[in-house]
Structures are given as C-alpha cells and as structure tokens.
Write a protein that holds these residues in place. Structure first.
Motif, PDB file in Angstrom:
ATOM      1  N   LEU A 124       0.849  -1.187   0.000  1.00  0.00           N
ATOM      2  CA  LEU A 124       0.000   0.000   0.000  1.00  0.00           C
ATOM      3  C   LEU A 124       0.886   1.238   0.000  1.00  0.00           C
ATOM      4  N   VAL A 125       0.432   2.295  -0.664  1.00  0.00           N
ATOM      5  CA  VAL A 125       1.182   3.559  -0.598  1.00  0.00           C
ATOM      6  C   VAL A 125       0.257   4.661  -0.083  1.00  0.00           C
ATOM      7  N   ARG A 126       0.853   5.670   0.527  1.00  0.00           N
ATOM      8  CA  ARG A 126       0.074   6.758   1.111  1.00  0.00           C
ATOM      9  C   ARG A 126      -0.745   7.464   0.041  1.00  0.00           C
ATOM     10  N   ASN A 127      -1.987   7.782   0.398  1.00  0.00           N
ATOM     11  CA  ASN A 127      -2.849   8.568  -0.480  1.00  0.00           C
ATOM     12  C   ASN A 127      -2.600  10.034  -0.164  1.00  0.00           C
ATOM     13  N   ASP A 128      -1.807  10.704  -1.003  1.00  0.00           N
ATOM     14  CA  ASP A 128      -1.432  12.085  -0.698  1.00  0.00           C
ATOM     15  C   ASP A 128      -2.589  13.067  -0.846  1.00  0.00           C
ATOM     16  N   GLU A 129      -3.669  12.607  -1.479  1.00  0.00           N
ATOM     17  CA  GLU A 129      -4.851  13.469  -1.641  1.00  0.00           C
ATOM     18  C   GLU A 129      -5.861  13.229  -0.523  1.00  0.00           C
ATOM     19  N   TYR A 130      -5.494  12.436   0.489  1.00  0.00           N
ATOM     20  CA  TYR A 130      -6.482  12.034   1.497  1.00  0.00           C
ATOM     21  C   TYR A 130      -7.108  13.240   2.185  1.00  0.00           C
ATOM     22  N   TRP A 131      -8.423  13.189   2.394  1.00  0.00           N
ATOM     23  CA  TRP A 131      -9.157  14.338   2.945  1.00  0.00           C
ATOM     24  C   TRP A 131      -8.862  14.560   4.426  1.00  0.00           C
ATOM     25  N   GLY A 132      -8.536  13.490   5.137  1.00  0.00           N
ATOM     26  CA  GLY A 132      -8.313  13.626   6.583  1.00  0.00           C
ATOM     27  C   GLY A 132      -6.832  13.775   6.888  1.00  0.00           C
ATOM     28  N   GLU A 133      -6.461  13.404   8.110  1.00  0.00           N
ATOM     29  CA  GLU A 133      -5.056  13.495   8.486  1.00  0.00           C
ATOM     30  C   GLU A 133      -4.266  12.438   7.733  1.00  0.00           C
ATOM     31  N   LYS A 134      -3.231  12.904   7.022  1.00  0.00           N
ATOM     32  CA  LYS A 134      -2.499  11.959   6.179  1.00  0.00           C
ATOM     33  C   LYS A 134      -1.592  11.061   7.017  1.00  0.00           C
ATOM     34  N   PRO A 135      -1.461   9.801   6.624  1.00  0.00           N
ATOM     35  CA  PRO A 135      -0.597   8.884   7.383  1.00  0.00           C
ATOM     36  C   PRO A 135       0.862   9.333   7.330  1.00  0.00           C
ATOM     37  N   LYS A 136       1.627   8.937   8.344  1.00  0.00           N
ATOM     38  CA  LYS A 136       3.044   9.293   8.360  1.00  0.00           C
ATOM     39  C   LYS A 136       3.855   8.342   7.495  1.00  0.00           C
ATOM     40  N   LEU A 137       3.389   7.113   7.383  1.00  0.00           N
ATOM     41  CA  LEU A 137       4.122   6.147   6.562  1.00  0.00           C
ATOM     42  C   LEU A 137       3.892   6.409   5.091  1.00  0.00           C
ATOM     43  N   ALA A 138       4.937   6.209   4.290  1.00  0.00           N
ATOM     44  CA  ALA A 138       4.770   6.361   2.853  1.00  0.00           C
ATOM     45  C   ALA A 138       4.315   5.033   2.237  1.00  0.00           C
ATOM     46  N   LYS A 139       4.675   3.952   2.904  1.00  0.00           N
ATOM     47  CA  LYS A 139       4.429   2.653   2.284  1.00  0.00           C
ATOM     48  C   LYS A 139       4.188   1.593   3.348  1.00  0.00           C
ATOM     49  N   VAL A 140       3.322   0.657   3.027  1.00  0.00           N
ATOM     50  CA  VAL A 140       3.026  -0.450   3.933  1.00  0.00           C
ATOM     51  C   VAL A 140       3.172  -1.750   3.157  1.00  0.00           C
ATOM     52  N   ILE A 141       3.918  -2.693   3.731  1.00  0.00           N
ATOM     53  CA  ILE A 141       4.032  -4.005   3.090  1.00  0.00           C
ATOM     54  C   ILE A 141       3.482  -5.056   4.051  1.00  0.00           C
ATOM     55  N   ILE A 142       2.449  -5.735   3.608  1.00  0.00           N
ATOM     56  CA  ILE A 142       1.863  -6.805   4.414  1.00  0.00           C
ATOM     57  C   ILE A 142       2.225  -8.104   3.707  1.00  0.00           C
ATOM     58  N   TRP A 143       3.050  -8.907   4.359  1.00  0.00           N
ATOM     59  CA  TRP A 143       3.691  -9.998   3.641  1.00  0.00           C
ATOM     60  C   TRP A 143       3.430 -11.312   4.366  1.00  0.00           C
ATOM     61  N   GLY A 144       2.844 -12.257   3.671  1.00  0.00           N
ATOM     62  CA  GLY A 144       2.585 -13.573   4.248  1.00  0.00           C
ATOM     63  C   GLY A 144       3.862 -14.398   4.302  1.00  0.00           C
ATOM     64  N   VAL A 145       4.379 -14.602   5.515  1.00  0.00           N
ATOM     65  CA  VAL A 145       5.564 -15.445   5.699  1.00  0.00           C
ATOM     66  C   VAL A 145       5.125 -16.560   6.644  1.00  0.00           C
ATOM     67  N   ASP A 146       4.880 -17.741   6.102  1.00  0.00           N
ATOM     68  CA  ASP A 146       4.187 -18.752   6.892  1.00  0.00           C
ATOM     69  C   ASP A 146       5.070 -19.450   7.917  1.00  0.00           C
ATOM     70  N   GLU A 147       6.384 -19.413   7.737  1.00  0.00           N
ATOM     71  CA  GLU A 147       7.288 -20.111   8.656  1.00  0.00           C
ATOM     72  C   GLU A 147       7.683 -19.186   9.811  1.00  0.00           C
TER      73      GLU A 147
END
Lengths: 613, 360
Positions: free
Chosen positions: A278-301
């Motif tokens: 996920l990447v930050r939505n710079d046009e977001y109407w509310g308070e913008k997130p501080k993170l520029a990028k989020v990686i959600i990664w399935g690591v099963d071990e």
C-alpha cells in the motif's frame, strides 16, 4: 585453476559480507508486517477474513468509525455526523437512520464521493450476497432475513434456483417482472438518497446497526459507483440485477482491484509472493498517514518471521502464543497485549448422525454411545465439571486468556463476571455421571471419539485434558482423542457426525447478539450443527428471547435479557465456554503510535503508526 | 530404448535418428499426461463433497456465514465424477486449466509465474551439486580407503542424513540471524522497488538474469544474496548422493581391465583417469544428476518455506493440503511434462557422453 577458484570464492563471500548491516531504523517510512497467509479477496462484499479486512480497511472507508480503542463510541468518517436519537438522525424508534455525507472527498481515481455512491455500495452488496460472504449481516439488520435468496423466496414465493440458472440467466421470462418488483419494493427503498444524506430504513429496530456499519467492517465500505459499473459490476438497474448475484470469488473485478477513499492506495497484491503493498494517499481528505508505504507480507514459517524481526527487516510479526518465549526480551523488540472479541467453546451434538464413526457401537452398552447421548443434561453437566479451565489457561495459554460464563466475551453488553460458571470439580462430575441415563451410564460405561483438526495444539490439549479427567472417574469410561486433517474434520462436522466439537467465533460486530445467536439460536451457524434435539430445545426455550433482545435499544434492559439467556445456557449446560484469549502483538521498539482496537482486522493501525528510535 | 552399440554411423544419419527418437518420445507425451490427470482426478474424487469443500472453507473461521450446501452445488462437487472430469477436460482442451484458489489466480499463470523462481534456484543449486558431487566423488575414489576418502564419506553421510528443514534453519540462523549476509525472500525492499518499476523489463522472470540484462548489477548482487542460503542448503543436502554414486562408479571403472591395460602401457596417470576412467564412470552419474535436477525443478517445499522464496513446491503442497483440485491437476500435468522432457534430456545426454550409445 583450483587456487583461482578458491580466491574467487573468498572474494565473493567477502563482498556479500561487507554489504552494510544497519543497526538504526531500517526502511524508516515503510512499515513491514509479516502475517500468516494472505487476503482471500479484496472485494469488500465477499471478504470475510481478517487478512482481507486488514487491506480493505485502509483502502476503503465507511460512514462512521470507532473512536480510538472503544468499541461502543463512534466518530464520523465519510458521514459528517454519527446518528443518534438526540441529534434527530435516528428516527421511528430506531427504524430510520440518516447519514449526512461528507463533501469534497475524492476516490483514489479522482472521482468525487456522492450520496449515490453510498446507496449503490450497500445495494450492490446486498444483491451480490455471495454464499460464503458477510452480507448476511446487513440483510439481517435491514430486512430480518439470513440470505438474499431466502428473502426473495419469501416475497416472490418461488425458490431462487427455480428462477435463475447458474449463469445468472432467467429460466423463464415470467420471472423478470417479479424480480424487478422485488428490487423496487424492498431493496431500493431500504437505502435511499435524500438531498446530501443517505437514509436507511430498517424493517424493525436493530440494536447493533451502527456497529455493522462502522469502519473495519468491509461489508459496509463505500465504493465508487462509476468505477464499479465501468468494471462490470452491477449496473444500478432494476432490470437484470439477478445477473450480479452470487458470483464466484474470482469473477468479481474487485477481487484484486481496490479504489476507495482511504488513507492508503493499493499499489499491488503480489499473489506469487503473498505480498500486499500500500502507498500513502497524498490526496487524502483527513489526516495523512506518516508512513509512505506499507508491506503486508505472508511469511508462513515462524523461524523466518522471527529472524526478520530480529534483523529489523520486519517491524511487526504475527506471533502465535507458543512462540512468545522466543521473542520476549529480544533487544529492540517489544510485546504488547490486547483482547480481541473472540470466544472458544466446546459444544455438544445432541443428535449425532447415525452413520457416525465416532460413536463406537452406537448404543449404551459400554462400547459406544447412543446418538442422543448428549441430550441428557447430566452428561453435559458432568463434562462441564470435568474440565480444568484454570490450569488450561495458565499452562496452555500461558496465562493469556480468561474464563467467561458464556459465549459472550468480556467487553460486551450482557457480560457479567459474577454469573455462575462450572468449577473444575471431579466429585460433582461423578455425581452427574451417576445420575445420567438413569444410572445406566455409570454401570455400563461409554466410549466415544473426540476430534480436533491437526495443527491446532490448544484444541488438541483441551480434548486430551478432558479425556484424562473423565477416564479417571470410571474405568469403563473411554474417550479417544483423534487428530484429523481439516477437510476430514469439516466433512464430519457438516454431516453432524462429531459428538462434540470445539469451535471459536470472532466478533463480526461488537454486540452480544453476534455470539448468542451463533451458538444458542436454532438457526445460528453453530446452532444448526448441535443436532435435532438441540434445535427443538432452542426453539422452545431460547429463540424468542434472543429475537426480543436484539430489538431492545435500552442497554440496561438488554443486559438483563442477555443475563437471562445466559442463565438458561448455564442451567442446561448448553456448552462449555473454554476461554477468551488475550492476544500478543510483537513489534520493534521503534514502532510509535501503535494502538489497539478489538474490532480492527489485522494487527496494525497503519494510518497512525510511524517509526522512530 | 538405449543400447550400447559398437559402431556409430555417419554423422548425418545419427542426427536424423536422434530427431526421430525425440519425436517418437514426445508423441507419447499427451497420452502420459492424460493418464496422469485421470488417475489424480479419480484419487481426489474418492473424497466426499464436504471434504473437497475445504478448498473454499479452508479453516474453522471460514464456516462463518458460509452456505455450505449451496457451495457444494455451486461448484458441482456432488456431480458424478465422470461429469466433473469431463468439465475439467473440456476446459483444459480450450487452454483453461481453471482457477487456483491457493494461488489466487488462474492455474496456468500461477504456475508460469512461479516456475522461473524454481528454475533459477535449480540452476544455481545444480552447478555446485553436480560439480562438488562428481569432483569430490572422483577424488574419494582415487584416495580409496585413505583418510581423504573417509573424511569425504563422513562429510557426505552427514549431509545426506541431515533433514533439510534442520540444516536450512541452521543456515538461516547463522548466515542471516548472526552474520546478516543471506536474507530470506527473493529481493530486498529497495531492489524489489526497482524490479517492479516500469523501467525494469522482465525478460525471463529469473531475477538474476533479468537484473544483468537490465544492467542492474546491484539488483543482481541482491538477488544473489537471497539465493545463497537456499543454494547452500540444497547443495549440502543433495550433493552427497551424487558423491557416493560417482565414487562407487569410479571405483568400479578403475578396476576394469582396460584401465589396467592403459596403465600397463605406461600412459600418463592423468590421461588414464580423465580420458579413460572418468568418462565411463560418468554414465550412471548422468542419470542421477538428471533425476536430482528434475526433483529440484518440481520445487523444494521445505527450502522454499524456510527462506520464504516463491516457488512451485510450496504452491503444490498447499494445494494438496486444501484439496484445490484445479491446482493439483495443473501442477501434476506440469510435473509430468517436466519429468518426460527431463528424462528425455537425460537419455540424450548418454549419447553425448558416450558415442557408443545408440538411440533406437
């Protein structure tokens, strides 16, 4: 030649070795969370697992949201006000809800949010209602039915499969007008645009309605009508809506596309690597997130997840309780706790299918149990007395959990710590067994099989503890504990062959109804698998009470009603509520702003956290 | 089949024969694949419809809201087996292998996307496995029953009997946990950003090769770092078998009369070993190497899981666990294809190693 190879080898390894190993915050504006598994689908009206919800939750937005860590207080989100009786937006005794829609909000593709988008989102979801999806919640809240097909059948008078074929085509033209009328009479008026607001009309008051709509609930996410239609979703017309009902998961264009108004945009769902970016939505109407990028990664071990956390290549990792000791005290790692609204309980099948392999001889002759073994209240009570709840929580859950009087978890209306619970008492268990089946059981003994699905160690241990205790009472009592693969377990469960089963429930919305109905109502998801005798019992003793409690809007009165239901559940030993687990969240100490809400799918509030040592 | 034969014909005829041989072998391919698919479908078909529903309801939590009986009907799990197979076959003949619920995309694309990763790992692992296996095997044979031989054999037996999940974890802990050299996954975050950017062209799907073709030496090095752990694990666990085969085959050849004759003639020992003995000893080694490579191409579940690498092994393992029949069938067809072609290549390699071998 050989010497040359050796030198080359050394140079190669040295080169890899000197590549920098950072000690400070790695990837400072990217958050890497290692999960188990990956989303099932990104279609908000199909998604019904926390891994999907976790992504949808930050890409799409709902009308309202929970306030901070609370599950009872709301703040506006895409609506500008939370409806209450006081502000006049809840009317007709709780049957009408009005949501003024926020202006100036843009979807990720630049389209502006309108009240029509809101109306479309709910209607599309309800008409779509896939067989394994979450839409039953809105259908129950708005219309009092369980599925769209039940609703149609009741109003049109003809079964869905007799009118529409598998491809979504009408079997006969005569049904066209009937289905169009169904939409215009029932679905269309239920959610309507009035000026800048959207109005919901419920068929009866439904106490938890707002929590079904609140952020975190993917089924109530707001979609962009224009985008959806151009992608090939329901076209918004009354004629032909049935073609858009119950698609297979993969057929929905929203399966992998997500265009919402949320603080993050979906960059990619890489299904080969089980990785969502996920990447930050710079046009977001509310308070913008501080993170520029989020990686959600399935690591099963687990070992891999742990190593990456240790190295700082991951900021937070999913940690099952049995591994907690391995990360506690690691430098730069912190463990936080939170209690989700989830319950694990053992329930009995009062009328087991006759062909079940788990009944032994199928008779009360010491070599088996009769199919209606558990319809005797003394048997159920004896089982309830024979489990060492506290030791289980202390040893198996390592103290991360607590007992609950019924299937209502701590934190919801109806929960009351002082309600009676069965203590671990083998003497009493013995007494009950002696009373069971007119004393015949104690003389002849019994034999049955308890199943658990392999890989679930807590459930395995629970079965084994129960076995030990009960077998110690009488040498003629025999319980076999057997682990089977999930497909086999599912099969036996569905065919009603399991004499008893341990099963959990995670709140869809924070209301006791969600739990009480599921386990104790004759039509609940688990209610239907407790056998014919249980169904009769529930119909006579519980169903009416459960249905009355959901229409009551006064919390004090509801509390009393749910306590009454729980009293019946206790006296009849309907099931054995085993525990409500605490969960642990394991992250790097540089994670700041992390916040827990019991209703949030997934572990992280990506819109609030940042990284800083 | 293959048969050693004394004379070899003129070059052109040999070549034509080879082509004919290949074509004939490939002709059997569709038949083999059909057989495989039927067999596997029947095996899956013995499971009840609710068991097979595990594909769609893959954990207890998923029972929520699921309309189980309607799902059985929707996916036709209750239909007679022959109808289900017919439905599958019809789609396959149209080039549609179905939807993979495990891969979350069409089966064919799920396999094709994962295969380059598996192929890359295989190529990188095969080189040290074969090189170390054969050269150390020859070395051991030449030092028969001397300390070097014993040492190598112990080293090999330890590797051979080391479960890959244990050794893999060791490698992960030492080379990543302690030293920080070989991280799990395919690429680092920064490198993945480059690979996913529009400027980076994916030619083969193999990260190292693509990085070189794009002139990104830094990405190449990063991909190599991520490959090192799995390669190290696979090498140590797999090379031992090859070493033992090479050693015994070499020992046998060294006892042959022609070697004795060659030595008696006073030929240089190096010529005896490399020209006369080694080439003959390599024939059984080629078979075993071929099978090792084919095995690696089918994916390596444990190594893929521990090092969190994309690959075919974990994909098919998950598919089997969840009874995702479209993925299982697709995967089996693909493995069948690899097996047939791989074996063909091994057979052809005999002809290259040993000109006496004639293809018939």
């Amino acid at each position: 030649m050989k010497r040359f190879l050796v030198v080359l080898g050394c140079v190669f390894f040295a080169l890899l070795g000197v590549l920098p190993v950072f000690a400070e915050v790695k990837n400072p504006d990217t958050y890497i969370y290692l999960s188990i598994g990956e989303p099932d689908t990104l279609d908000p009206h199909y998604a019904y697992d926390t891994a999907s919800g976790e992504v949808i939750n930050f890409v799409y937005e709902n009308l309202i949201a929970y306030k901070g860590e609370s599950v009872t207080e709301f703040v506006p989100r895409l609506a500008t006000e939370v409806p209450t009786v006081e502000n006049g937006l809840v009317r007709d005794g709780g049957k009408t809800y009005v949501f003024p829609i926020r202006k100036g909000v843009k979807f990720h593709n630049g389209n502006e949010l309108t009240p029509e988008d809101v109306e479309y989102s709910f209607e599309r979801g309800i008409l779509f209602d896939p067989y394994a999806g979450p839409m039953w919640m809105l259908i129950e809240a708005l219309f009092g039915y369980e599925t769209l097909e039940d609703f149609v059948k009741d109003k049109v008078g003809i079964a869905w499969s007799d009118m529409v074929d598998e491809e979504g085509n009408l079997k006969s033209e005569e049904y066209r007008q009937k289905l169009i009328d169904f939409y215009t009479t029932y679905i269309d008026p239920a959610v309507e645009v009035e000026g800048d607001s959207v109005v919901f009309h419920l068929s009866r008051p439904f106490a938890p309605f707002l929590s079904i709509l609140a952020q975190n609930a993917s089924w109530s996410a707001i979609l962009d009508k224009e985008t959806c239609i151009s992608l090939g979703l329901w076209d918004g017309q009354a004629d032909g809506w049935w073609k858009y009902h119950n698609w297979k998961k993969e057929k929905s264009p929203l399966y992998e596309k997500a265009i919402g108004t949320g603080p993050f945009k979906l960059l990619e769902w890489d299904r080969t690597q089980q990785k969502v970016t996920l990447v930050r939505n710079d046009e977001y109407w509310g308070e913008k997130p501080k993170l520029a990028k989020v990686i959600i990664w399935g690591v099963d071990e687990w070992s891999t997840r742990r190593s990456m956390l240790e190295a700082g290549d991951a900021d937070q990792v999913a940690t099952p309780l049995q591994y907690l000791d391995q990360v506690k005290g690691l430098p730069g790692v912190v463990v936080k706790e939170g209690s989700r609204l989830t319950i694990t309980a053992l329930h009995f099948n009062w009328t087991v299918a006759k062909d079940s392999k788990y009944l032994g001889s199928g008779k009360l002759d010491g070599e088996g149990i009769p199919p209606d073994f558990f319809s005797d209240v003394h048997v159920r009570k004896a089982f309830s007395y024979a489990f060492d709840y506290d030791t289980f929580i202390a040893q198996v859950l390592k103290g991360y959990g607590h007992r609950v009087p019924s299937v209502i978890p701590r934190g919801l209306i109806g929960f009351n710590e002082s309600l009676p619970m069965y203590p671990f008492d083998l003497e009493k268990a013995k007494e009950e067994f002696q009373k069971a089946w007119n004393g015949e059981l104690w003389e002849k003994g019994f034999k049955l099989t308890l199943l658990y699905n392999t890989g679930n160690e807590a459930r395995q241990t629970a079965c084994e503890m129960l076995k030990e205790n009960i077998e110690s009472l009488n040498p003629k009592f025999r319980i076999e504990v057997q682990g089977v693969q999930w497909p086999t377990y599912l099969d036996a469960y569905r065919q009603g062959q399991l004499p008893a089963f341990i099963i959990g429930w995670l709140a869809d919305y924070p209301d006791p109804h969600n739990f009480i109905f599921t386990y104790y109502h004759s039509n609940g998801v688990y209610g239907t698998t407790q056998g014919e005798a249980f169904r009769k019992f529930a119909e006579e003793n519980l169903d009416a009470l459960i249905e009355k409690a959901i229409e009551e809007t006064d919390p004090a009165k509801r509390q009393a009603m749910y306590e009454e239901i729980q009293r019946i559940a206790y006296e009849n030993a309907l099931g054995m509520p085993l525990y409500q687990p605490e969960e642990v969240y394991v992250m790097r100490s540089w994670v700041k702003g992390w916040m827990f809400n019991p209703m949030r799918p997934g572990e992280v509030n990506y819109d609030g956290v940042w990284k800083e040592e | 089949m293959l048969e050693p034969h004394g004379d070899c014909g003129p070059h052109g005829a040999w070549f034509a024969l080879m082509i004919f041989y290949i074509l004939r072998r490939l002709l059997f391919l569709p038949l083999t694949l059909f057989g495989i698919s039927l067999l596997i479908f029947l095996m899956i078909g013995f499971l009840g419809p609710y068991q097979r529903l595990a594909t769609f309801i893959n954990s207890p939590e998923r029972l929520k809201g699921a309309d189980v009986d309607k799902l059985v009907e929707l996916y036709g799990l209750n239909d007679p087996l022959i109808i289900q197979y017919g439905r599958w076959l019809k789609n396959v003949l149209r080039g549609n292998l179905g939807w993979s619920y495990v891969g979350k995309e069409p089966v064919l694309s799920a396999i094709l996307k994962r295969f380059p990763y598996t192929l890359e790992l295989t190529l990188f692992a095969a080189i040290p496995i074969i090189f170390l296996g054969t050269s150390l095997g020859v070395l051991a044979a030449l030092h028969h029953n001397r300390p070097l031989d014993h040492g190598l054999r112990i080293f090999a037996v330890v590797g051979w009997s080391f479960p890959d999940f244990v050794f893999g974890l060791f490698v992960l802990m030492i080379f990543y946990g302690t030293l920080g050299w070989f991280p799990p996954g395919n690429l680092s975050v920064w490198a993945e950003e480059i690979v996913k950017s529009p400027h980076f062209r994916n030619f083969t799907g193999m990260l190292t090769l693509d990085a070189l073709l794009n002139g990104r030496f830094d990405v190449f090095l990063d991909a190599l770092r991520h490959l090192a752990g799995p390669v190290l694990t696979l090498t140590y666990v797999e090379f031992a078998f090859l070493l033992r085969i090479t050693r015994s085959s070499m020992l046998e050849v060294l006892r042959k009369e022609y070697v004795r004759t060659a030595r008696a003639k006073g030929l240089d020992e190096r010529v005896v070993i490399h020209k006369h003995a080694k080439r003959n000893a390599l024939i059984p080694v080629a078979t075993v190497s071929g099978q090792t490579v084919i095995g690696l191409l089918a994916g390596t579940v444990i190594v893929e899981t521990i090092f969190n690498r994309t690959g075919l092994g974990s994909f098919i393992a998950l598919a089997s666990q969840q009874l995702d029949y479209a993925s299982i069938m697709g995967g089996s067809l693909f493995f069948g294809l690899i097996l047939v072609i791989g074996n063909l290549c091994v057979d052809l390699s005999y002809a290259l190693i040993d000109p006496r071998v004639r293809l018939e």
